[in-house]
Motif scaffolding. Structure first.
Motif, PDB file in Angstrom:
ATOM      1  N   UNK A 183     -39.655 -24.342 147.366  1.00 59.18           N
ATOM      2  CA  UNK A 183     -40.024 -25.447 148.342  1.00 59.18           C
ATOM      3  C   UNK A 183     -40.875 -26.525 147.760  1.00 59.18           C
ATOM      4  N   UNK A 184     -41.661 -25.956 146.915  1.00 59.79           N
ATOM      5  CA  UNK A 184     -42.621 -26.995 146.279  1.00 59.79           C
ATOM      6  C   UNK A 184     -41.721 -27.880 145.127  1.00 59.79           C
ATOM      7  N   UNK A 185     -40.915 -27.160 144.402  1.00 54.62           N
ATOM      8  CA  UNK A 185     -39.913 -28.076 143.617  1.00 54.62           C
ATOM      9  C   UNK A 185     -39.124 -29.251 144.135  1.00 54.62           C
ATOM     10  N   UNK A 186     -38.356 -28.545 145.470  1.00 56.50           N
ATOM     11  CA  UNK A 186     -37.647 -29.398 146.247  1.00 56.50           C
ATOM     12  C   UNK A 186     -38.296 -30.525 146.840  1.00 56.50           C
TER      13      UNK A 186
ATOM     14  N   UNK B 193     -50.000 -22.442 135.770  1.00 60.02           N
ATOM     15  CA  UNK B 193     -49.889 -23.804 135.270  1.00 60.02           C
ATOM     16  C   UNK B 193     -48.774 -24.735 135.968  1.00 60.02           C
ATOM     17  N   UNK B 194     -49.167 -25.407 136.663  1.00 58.76           N
ATOM     18  CA  UNK B 194     -48.283 -26.466 137.274  1.00 58.76           C
ATOM     19  C   UNK B 194     -48.356 -27.712 136.869  1.00 58.76           C
ATOM     20  N   UNK B 195     -47.241 -28.342 137.045  1.00 60.46           N
ATOM     21  CA  UNK B 195     -46.956 -29.701 136.640  1.00 60.46           C
ATOM     22  C   UNK B 195     -46.329 -30.639 137.747  1.00 60.46           C
ATOM     23  N   UNK B 196     -46.661 -31.663 137.697  1.00 59.66           N
ATOM     24  CA  UNK B 196     -46.087 -32.688 138.726  1.00 59.66           C
ATOM     25  C   UNK B 196     -44.794 -33.520 138.263  1.00 59.66           C
ATOM     26  N   UNK B 197     -43.465 -33.045 138.495  1.00 61.90           N
ATOM     27  CA  UNK B 197     -42.552 -33.921 138.017  1.00 61.90           C
ATOM     28  C   UNK B 197     -41.926 -34.973 138.608  1.00 61.90           C
TER      29      UNK B 197
ATOM     30  N   UNK C 294     -53.450 -22.848 149.378  1.00 63.84           N
ATOM     31  CA  UNK C 294     -51.942 -23.338 149.448  1.00 63.84           C
ATOM     32  C   UNK C 294     -51.316 -22.535 148.600  1.00 63.84           C
ATOM     33  N   UNK C 295     -50.079 -22.130 149.031  1.00 63.10           N
ATOM     34  CA  UNK C 295     -49.171 -21.344 148.210  1.00 63.10           C
ATOM     35  C   UNK C 295     -48.720 -22.148 147.069  1.00 63.10           C
ATOM     36  N   UNK C 296     -48.841 -21.516 145.655  1.00 60.79           N
ATOM     37  CA  UNK C 296     -48.564 -22.231 144.654  1.00 60.79           C
ATOM     38  C   UNK C 296     -47.587 -21.654 144.011  1.00 60.79           C
ATOM     39  N   UNK C 297     -47.394 -20.330 143.798  1.00 61.35           N
ATOM     40  CA  UNK C 297     -46.243 -19.651 143.071  1.00 61.35           C
ATOM     41  C   UNK C 297     -45.916 -18.124 143.746  1.00 61.35           C
TER      42      UNK C 297
END
Length: 170
Positions: free
Chosen positions: A69-72, A96-100, A112-115
């Motif tokens: 969901x975060x990706x989409x 380790x998140x990245x904003x694409x 917040x749910x992150x992974x």
């Protein structure tokens, strides 16, 4: 019949963080949350703490996967997806998140749910060096050798045995 659950010891490094749980019966993973707020500009990455550490049984590992969901919706992924948590690791799990997204910043708030975390049984292997591997139908075909994509005619950069980059088909 449901499989027998694997017991995993968990320690909260943040006493307010919820214990990870499945959102729905049959889900493969449990949700991980961040314990600190963060804002990521386009192209920016951050290491987000989850507030938990675990002791996995020998023969198991946990894998930290991005949330679809975060990706989409936001273009958020993980730089090292999936992240691996070995059975012997006892430190806090971090993501380790990245904003694409090329234009929009993304903000995370505390909890917040992150992974998602997936625990799996891992096989122990022994490697045996041989002069030649047995044949197979695929052989050395890889990196798009089966086709099926509109851009399959475009060459890709490959790293040769000398460590230098060259383009396929040139």
């Amino acid at each position: 019949m449901s499989p027998t659950p694997v017991d995993v010891l968990i320690r909260r490094t943040d006493p307010e963080v919820p214990i990870p749980s499945r959102a729905h019966p049959g889900d493969a993973g449990v949700d991980l949350v961040t314990t600190r707020a963060a804002e990521l500009a386009p192209g920016e990455r951050a290491v987000l703490p989850t507030g938990i550490s675990v002791a996995l049984p020998d023969g198991y590992a946990a894998f930290v996967h991005p949330r679809s969901g975060l990706a989409a919706r936001c273009g958020i992924s993980m730089v090292n997806a999936p992240g691996t948590v070995d059975a012997g690791y006892r430190g806090e799990i971090k993501v380790i998140v990245i904003n694409l997204d090329p234009r929009e910043s993304v903000r995370f708030e505390r909890f917040d749910r992150v992974a998602q975390l997936v625990v799996q049984r891992i096989e122990t292997v022994r490697f045996h060096e041989v002069a030649q591997l047995p044949g197979s139908a695929r052989a050395e075909g890889g990196f798009g050798s089966t086709g099926g994509h509109a851009d399959e005619h475009k060459p890709y950069a490959a790293i040769g045995p000398s460590g230098t980059s060259h383009l396929k088909g040139q």
